[in-house]
Design a protein around this motif. Structure first.
Motif, PDB file in Angstrom:
ATOM      1  N   SER A  33      39.024  44.219  42.640  1.00 37.42           N
ATOM      2  CA  SER A  33      40.133  43.267  42.781  1.00 37.42           C
ATOM      3  C   SER A  33      40.954  42.851  41.998  1.00 37.42           C
ATOM      4  CB  SER A  33      40.602  41.795  44.595  1.00 37.42           C
ATOM      5  OG  SER A  33      39.376  41.253  44.136  1.00 37.42           O
TER       6      SER A  33
ATOM      7  N   TYR B 202      40.104  46.266  49.646  1.00 37.27           N
ATOM      8  CA  TYR B 202      39.218  45.665  50.045  1.00 37.27           C
ATOM      9  C   TYR B 202      38.139  45.281  48.058  1.00 37.27           C
ATOM     10  CZ  TYR B 202      34.397  44.343  50.816  1.00 37.27           C
ATOM     11  OH  TYR B 202      33.371  43.926  51.035  1.00 37.27           O
ATOM     12  N   SER B 203      38.068  44.012  48.465  1.00 36.18           N
ATOM     13  CA  SER B 203      36.417  43.500  47.213  1.00 36.18           C
ATOM     14  C   SER B 203      36.069  42.634  48.341  1.00 36.18           C
ATOM     15  CB  SER B 203      36.985  42.710  46.323  1.00 36.18           C
ATOM     16  OG  SER B 203      38.007  41.454  46.795  1.00 36.18           O
TER      17      SER B 203
ATOM     18  N   ARG C  40      41.024  39.876  47.078  1.00 35.92           N
ATOM     19  CA  ARG C  40      41.472  40.520  47.896  1.00 35.92           C
ATOM     20  C   ARG C  40      42.760  40.355  48.290  1.00 35.92           C
ATOM     21  NH1 ARG C  40      37.160  41.006  51.635  1.00 35.92           N
ATOM     22  NH2 ARG C  40      37.227  40.467  53.813  1.00 35.92           N
TER      23      ARG C  40
ATOM     24  N   ALA D  48      45.396  43.453  52.551  1.00 40.13           N
ATOM     25  CA  ALA D  48      44.151  43.029  51.920  1.00 40.13           C
ATOM     26  C   ALA D  48      42.691  43.170  53.297  1.00 40.13           C
ATOM     27  CB  ALA D  48      44.223  41.741  51.549  1.00 40.13           C
TER      28      ALA D  48
END
Length: 331
Positions: free
Chosen positions: A132, A155-156, A162, A179
């Protein structure tokens, strides 16, 4: 003496849209497919103070430009500086020196977008992003110019990051970016997956990938950077930006080689060979394709020369003088 332009990031920040980067870089890789010279990066590591000096270069004969990047990172500063020289490919004279920071996410993202355009299914509508940061943003803004996506998931590991990415990119695009809380949720059902991380271990599970998915992995610039599982490399049509780079520092490909799952013969083609029509890319809708984008002088030179020409037309930048070597050698 010869004059060149010095261009700061603010000089060039508003001179090109994502589509402009994509067009310039697609043509540059086409030239590479017909034999334009380019070499993988050279990286020099200093241990005390810790840091690295990295460079790579390319010649684009049809564009009429040659150049690349030289950048330093670390050395106690915990940051990096990007210097981008551009030379005339016919005379060899310096044309410009750019601060490459502002263009970095766009030229890297545009390279990923060119890979998506060359290898992803034409009917791709679902996009997944793992990561992200600024590079993920550059990948998103450029990749959405080459396919008509209807939805995206990001996704992070940090929820706030995110969420911010999803909000910002939903406003940027003409579709919703959601997200999600896991890579499985992000990539399941996706037609195109982009990994934009600095991970040392795979960030996705091969079993979550659908048949026919295209993956652009752009965090594969060091033997210890490894975003994709070895099994994914084994069962995919694998395409790097440069063939020589795949066995030098493409972490996921090297990991698959170490496990005995692939050899150099499993490198299908360079991206430029596919764009130039010298080698076929995707041959079926069920095929999994991977574009391994670790960074080359090809996209850097193409983007920098485009910005140089536009800066000239707009009257941007400041003139600097270079003395030819003959002056120094005979003076």
């Amino acid at each position: 003496m010869t004059e060149a332009l010095f261009l700061t990031s603010s000089d060039v920040a508003d001179l090109a849209e994502p589509t402009d980067y994509v067009d310039a870089i697609r043509d540059a890789y086409r030239q590479r497919g017909f034999g334009a010279p380019a070499q993988p990066r050279t990286k020099l590591i200093n241990r005390e103070p810790p840091g690295m000096l990295t460079s790579y270069a390319a010649v684009l004969p049809e564009t009429g430009a040659m150049g690349g990047y030289m950048y330093a990172a670390g050395f106690g500063a915990s940051d990096a500086w990007f210097m981008t020289p551009v030379f005339d490919a016919e005379s060899g004279k310096p044309l410009a020196l750019l601060d490459g920071a502002v263009m970095n996410p766009f030229k890297t993202g545009a390279t990923g977008a060119v890979g998506v355009d060359a290898l992803a299914r034409s009917d791709a509508t679902e996009l997944a992003i793992v990561g992200s940061g600024s590079q993920a943003r550059g990948q998103f803004k450029t990749t959405t110019t080459v396919r008509d996506f209807e939805t995206a998931r990001v996704y992070s590991p940090t929820a706030a990051h995110r969420d911010a990415f999803a909000t910002e990119m939903s406003e940027y695009a003409n579709f919703t970016v959601n997200a999600v809380s896991s890579t499985r949720e992000a990539v399941s059902g996706a037609d195109v997956v982009i990994t934009a991380t600095t991970a040392a271990e795979p960030v996705i599970d091969d079993t979550n990938l659908e048949d026919g998915v295209h993956i652009t992995a752009m965090g594969q610039y060091h033997p210890n950077k490894n975003e994709l599982p070895p099994r994914t490399i084994e069962r995919s049509l694998y395409v790097p930006d440069l063939r020589d780079r795949a066995t030098q520092d493409a972490g996921s490909f090297l990991a698959a080689m170490d496990e005995g799952l692939v050899t150099e013969a499993d490198i299908n083609a360079e991206l430029g060979e596919i764009i130039a029509g010298e080698t076929p890319g995707r041959t079926s809708n069920n095929q999994i394709t991977v574009f391994d984008s670790g960074g080359t002088g090809i996209e850097t030179t193409a983007a920098a020369y485009m910005l140089y020409e536009r800066a000239q037309a707009a009257g941007r930048g400041s003139e600097i003088n270079f003395a030819p070597a003959s002056d120094a050698l005979t003076g």
